[in-house]
Design a protein around this motif. Structure first.
Motif, PDB file in Angstrom:
ATOM      1  N   GLN A 186       0.848  -1.184   0.000  1.00  0.00           N
ATOM      2  CA  GLN A 186       0.000   0.000   0.000  1.00  0.00           C
ATOM      3  C   GLN A 186       0.884   1.235   0.000  1.00  0.00           C
ATOM      4  OE1 GLN A 186      -3.066   0.250   3.009  1.00  0.00           O
ATOM      5  NE2 GLN A 186      -2.909   2.470   3.053  1.00  0.00           N
ATOM      6  N   SER A 187       0.516   2.194  -0.797  1.00  0.00           N
ATOM      7  CA  SER A 187       1.250   3.454  -0.833  1.00  0.00           C
ATOM      8  C   SER A 187       0.946   4.247   0.430  1.00  0.00           C
ATOM      9  CB  SER A 187       0.835   4.246  -2.070  1.00  0.00           C
ATOM     10  OG  SER A 187       1.420   5.509  -2.041  1.00  0.00           O
ATOM     11  N   TYR A 188       1.982   4.772   1.048  1.00  0.00           N
ATOM     12  CA  TYR A 188       1.845   5.583   2.250  1.00  0.00           C
ATOM     13  C   TYR A 188       2.076   7.037   1.865  1.00  0.00           C
ATOM     14  CZ  TYR A 188       2.698   7.309   6.964  1.00  0.00           C
ATOM     15  OH  TYR A 188       2.649   8.019   8.144  1.00  0.00           O
ATOM     16  N   ARG A 189       1.105   7.872   2.121  1.00  0.00           N
ATOM     17  CA  ARG A 189       1.186   9.285   1.739  1.00  0.00           C
ATOM     18  C   ARG A 189       1.413   9.434   0.243  1.00  0.00           C
ATOM     19  NH1 ARG A 189       2.818  13.463   6.131  1.00  0.00           N
ATOM     20  NH2 ARG A 189       1.772  12.538   7.876  1.00  0.00           N
ATOM     21  N   SER A 190       0.575   8.811  -0.517  1.00  0.00           N
ATOM     22  CA  SER A 190       0.697   8.781  -1.976  1.00  0.00           C
ATOM     23  C   SER A 190       0.848  10.161  -2.588  1.00  0.00           C
ATOM     24  CB  SER A 190      -0.530   8.121  -2.599  1.00  0.00           C
ATOM     25  OG  SER A 190      -0.754   6.863  -2.050  1.00  0.00           O
ATOM     26  N   LEU A 191       0.131  11.122  -2.064  1.00  0.00           N
ATOM     27  CA  LEU A 191       0.141  12.460  -2.647  1.00  0.00           C
ATOM     28  C   LEU A 191       1.050  13.424  -1.885  1.00  0.00           C
ATOM     29  CD1 LEU A 191      -3.644  12.789  -3.553  1.00  0.00           C
ATOM     30  CD2 LEU A 191      -1.756  11.860  -4.898  1.00  0.00           C
ATOM     31  N   ARG A 192       1.768  12.897  -0.908  1.00  0.00           N
ATOM     32  CA  ARG A 192       2.752  13.681  -0.149  1.00  0.00           C
ATOM     33  C   ARG A 192       2.159  14.963   0.415  1.00  0.00           C
ATOM     34  NH1 ARG A 192       7.503  15.464  -2.288  1.00  0.00           N
ATOM     35  NH2 ARG A 192       8.215  15.448  -0.148  1.00  0.00           N
ATOM     36  N   ASP A 193       0.910  14.939   0.776  1.00  0.00           N
ATOM     37  CA  ASP A 193       0.229  16.123   1.305  1.00  0.00           C
ATOM     38  C   ASP A 193       0.345  17.319   0.363  1.00  0.00           C
ATOM     39  OD1 ASP A 193      -0.503  14.720   3.614  1.00  0.00           O
ATOM     40  OD2 ASP A 193       1.339  15.280   4.653  1.00  0.00           O
ATOM     41  N   LYS A 239       0.161  15.202 -20.060  1.00  0.00           N
ATOM     42  CA  LYS A 239      -0.966  14.262 -20.027  1.00  0.00           C
ATOM     43  C   LYS A 239      -2.307  14.971 -19.872  1.00  0.00           C
ATOM     44  CE  LYS A 239       1.308  10.304 -19.993  1.00  0.00           C
ATOM     45  NZ  LYS A 239       1.235   9.412 -21.131  1.00  0.00           N
ATOM     46  N   GLY A 240      -2.288  16.279 -19.574  1.00  0.00           N
ATOM     47  CA  GLY A 240      -3.542  16.983 -19.312  1.00  0.00           C
ATOM     48  C   GLY A 240      -4.172  16.529 -18.008  1.00  0.00           C
ATOM     49  N   LYS A 241      -3.327  16.184 -17.050  1.00  0.00           N
ATOM     50  CA  LYS A 241      -3.778  15.693 -15.750  1.00  0.00           C
ATOM     51  C   LYS A 241      -3.189  16.559 -14.648  1.00  0.00           C
ATOM     52  CE  LYS A 241      -6.102  12.144 -17.212  1.00  0.00           C
ATOM     53  NZ  LYS A 241      -7.521  11.998 -16.930  1.00  0.00           N
ATOM     54  N   THR A 242      -3.644  16.354 -13.430  1.00  0.00           N
ATOM     55  CA  THR A 242      -3.084  17.083 -12.293  1.00  0.00           C
ATOM     56  C   THR A 242      -1.895  16.307 -11.731  1.00  0.00           C
ATOM     57  OG1 THR A 242      -4.436  15.967 -10.634  1.00  0.00           O
ATOM     58  CG2 THR A 242      -5.393  17.940 -11.688  1.00  0.00           C
ATOM     59  N   PRO A 243      -1.026  16.983 -10.993  1.00  0.00           N
ATOM     60  CA  PRO A 243       0.064  16.255 -10.337  1.00  0.00           C
ATOM     61  C   PRO A 243      -0.449  15.121  -9.442  1.00  0.00           C
ATOM     62  CG  PRO A 243       0.544  18.587 -10.314  1.00  0.00           C
ATOM     63  CD  PRO A 243      -0.866  18.430 -10.833  1.00  0.00           C
ATOM     64  N   ALA A 244      -1.571  15.348  -8.770  1.00  0.00           N
ATOM     65  CA  ALA A 244      -2.142  14.293  -7.915  1.00  0.00           C
ATOM     66  C   ALA A 244      -2.495  13.057  -8.738  1.00  0.00           C
ATOM     67  CB  ALA A 244      -3.379  14.817  -7.185  1.00  0.00           C
ATOM     68  N   GLN A 245      -3.073  13.277  -9.910  1.00  0.00           N
ATOM     69  CA  GLN A 245      -3.442  12.148 -10.769  1.00  0.00           C
ATOM     70  C   GLN A 245      -2.202  11.417 -11.281  1.00  0.00           C
ATOM     71  OE1 GLN A 245      -5.881  14.609 -13.279  1.00  0.00           O
ATOM     72  NE2 GLN A 245      -7.761  13.615 -12.559  1.00  0.00           N
ATOM     73  N   PRO A 273      -5.765   7.650  -1.677  1.00  0.00           N
ATOM     74  CA  PRO A 273      -5.591   9.079  -1.436  1.00  0.00           C
ATOM     75  C   PRO A 273      -6.540   9.560  -0.338  1.00  0.00           C
ATOM     76  CG  PRO A 273      -6.887   8.741  -3.396  1.00  0.00           C
ATOM     77  CD  PRO A 273      -6.460   7.380  -2.927  1.00  0.00           C
ATOM     78  N   LYS A 274      -6.125  10.618   0.320  1.00  0.00           N
ATOM     79  CA  LYS A 274      -6.937  11.162   1.412  1.00  0.00           C
ATOM     80  C   LYS A 274      -7.369  12.580   1.063  1.00  0.00           C
ATOM     81  CE  LYS A 274      -6.109  13.162   5.790  1.00  0.00           C
ATOM     82  NZ  LYS A 274      -5.080  13.529   6.697  1.00  0.00           N
ATOM     83  N   SER A 275      -8.651  12.837   1.195  1.00  0.00           N
ATOM     84  CA  SER A 275      -9.164  14.189   1.012  1.00  0.00           C
ATOM     85  C   SER A 275     -10.522  14.285   1.693  1.00  0.00           C
ATOM     86  CB  SER A 275      -9.312  14.545  -0.469  1.00  0.00           C
ATOM     87  OG  SER A 275      -9.771  15.877  -0.596  1.00  0.00           O
ATOM     88  N   VAL A 276     -10.847  15.474   2.123  1.00  0.00           N
ATOM     89  CA  VAL A 276     -12.167  15.714   2.694  1.00  0.00           C
ATOM     90  C   VAL A 276     -13.037  16.511   1.720  1.00  0.00           C
ATOM     91  CG1 VAL A 276     -11.366  15.601   5.079  1.00  0.00           C
ATOM     92  CG2 VAL A 276     -11.388  17.808   3.900  1.00  0.00           C
ATOM     93  N   LYS A 277     -12.459  16.908   0.579  1.00  0.00           N
ATOM     94  CA  LYS A 277     -13.186  17.695  -0.412  1.00  0.00           C
ATOM     95  C   LYS A 277     -13.664  16.805  -1.558  1.00  0.00           C
ATOM     96  CE  LYS A 277     -10.798  21.908   0.733  1.00  0.00           C
ATOM     97  NZ  LYS A 277     -10.045  23.046   0.266  1.00  0.00           N
ATOM     98  N   LYS A 278     -14.961  16.872  -1.839  1.00  0.00           N
ATOM     99  CA  LYS A 278     -15.558  16.009  -2.854  1.00  0.00           C
ATOM    100  C   LYS A 278     -14.862  16.151  -4.209  1.00  0.00           C
ATOM    101  CE  LYS A 278     -19.801  14.752  -5.180  1.00  0.00           C
ATOM    102  NZ  LYS A 278     -21.231  14.979  -5.352  1.00  0.00           N
ATOM    103  N   GLU A 279     -14.562  17.367  -4.635  1.00  0.00           N
ATOM    104  CA  GLU A 279     -13.940  17.559  -5.944  1.00  0.00           C
ATOM    105  C   GLU A 279     -12.554  16.909  -6.016  1.00  0.00           C
ATOM    106  OE1 GLU A 279     -13.271  21.299  -3.459  1.00  0.00           O
ATOM    107  OE2 GLU A 279     -15.019  20.101  -3.968  1.00  0.00           O
ATOM    108  N   ARG A 280     -11.837  16.914  -4.920  1.00  0.00           N
ATOM    109  CA  ARG A 280     -10.531  16.245  -4.909  1.00  0.00           C
ATOM    110  C   ARG A 280     -10.688  14.732  -4.878  1.00  0.00           C
ATOM    111  NH1 ARG A 280      -7.187  20.091  -0.855  1.00  0.00           N
ATOM    112  NH2 ARG A 280      -6.871  21.821  -2.297  1.00  0.00           N
ATOM    113  N   MET A 281     -11.709  14.247  -4.195  1.00  0.00           N
ATOM    114  CA  MET A 281     -11.968  12.807  -4.189  1.00  0.00           C
ATOM    115  C   MET A 281     -12.233  12.315  -5.612  1.00  0.00           C
ATOM    116  SD  MET A 281     -14.408  12.284  -0.908  1.00  0.00           S
ATOM    117  CE  MET A 281     -14.018  12.964   0.680  1.00  0.00           C
ATOM    118  N   VAL A 282     -13.045  13.076  -6.347  1.00  0.00           N
ATOM    119  CA  VAL A 282     -13.360  12.718  -7.734  1.00  0.00           C
ATOM    120  C   VAL A 282     -12.078  12.771  -8.568  1.00  0.00           C
ATOM    121  CG1 VAL A 282     -14.610  13.448  -9.798  1.00  0.00           C
ATOM    122  CG2 VAL A 282     -15.774  13.414  -7.579  1.00  0.00           C
ATOM    123  N   GLU A 283     -11.342  13.857  -8.427  1.00  0.00           N
ATOM    124  CA  GLU A 283     -10.081  14.013  -9.174  1.00  0.00           C
ATOM    125  C   GLU A 283      -9.115  12.870  -8.866  1.00  0.00           C
ATOM    126  OE1 GLU A 283      -6.171  16.725  -8.522  1.00  0.00           O
ATOM    127  OE2 GLU A 283      -8.051  17.835  -8.675  1.00  0.00           O
TER     128      GLU A 283
END
Length: 120
Positions: free
Chosen positions: A9-16, A32-38, A53-63
């Motif tokens: 399992q990736s730990y801190r995949s998005l490095r905060d 790639k037309g993507k975000t760094p998170a993607q 990935p961890k997020s509390v914001k719906k738009e980031r969860m979707v992304e």
């Protein structure tokens, strides 16, 4: 580990978000037309890691979930692999130890807590 049936399992995949301005990551994301998170999420998927990935914001969860409609090339994977420097590993070790102490210590000590990390 994977040859023995262990899924990593990736730990801190998005490095905060701390790596999002890295020039290598930004270049690949732009191409790639993507975000760094993607890009980081897709790297995890292609490397065979469980990506949580961890997020509390719906738009980031979707992304963060949109990592299955593209692939990274072998060269892009190698470039991203190159971001794992000895300094990056030491930063991870420090964060790991901090979180292990916070999340697993029962009495404020690390007695009995495995703190050795294999770096290979």
């Amino acid at each position: 580990f994977q040859d023995e049936g262990v899924v990593m399992q990736s730990y801190r995949s998005l490095r905060d978000g701390k790596a999002f301005d890295n020039p290598v990551l930004a270049k690949i994301a732009s191409a790639k037309g993507k975000t760094p998170a993607q890009i980081l999420g897709r790297w995890c998927v292609q490397k065979g890691f469980v990506y949580v990935p961890k997020s509390v914001k719906k738009e980031r969860m979707v992304e963060n979930a949109q990592v299955f409609d593209f692939e990274l090339s072998d060269d892009e994977i190698k470039e991203l692999d190159g971001l794992t420097t000895p300094e990056a590993i030491q930063t991870f070790v420090g964060l790991y130890r901090k979180c292990v102490n916070r999340d697993t210590s029962k009495d404020g000590t690390l007695d009995g807590v495995k703190m050795d990390i294999t770096e290979d």
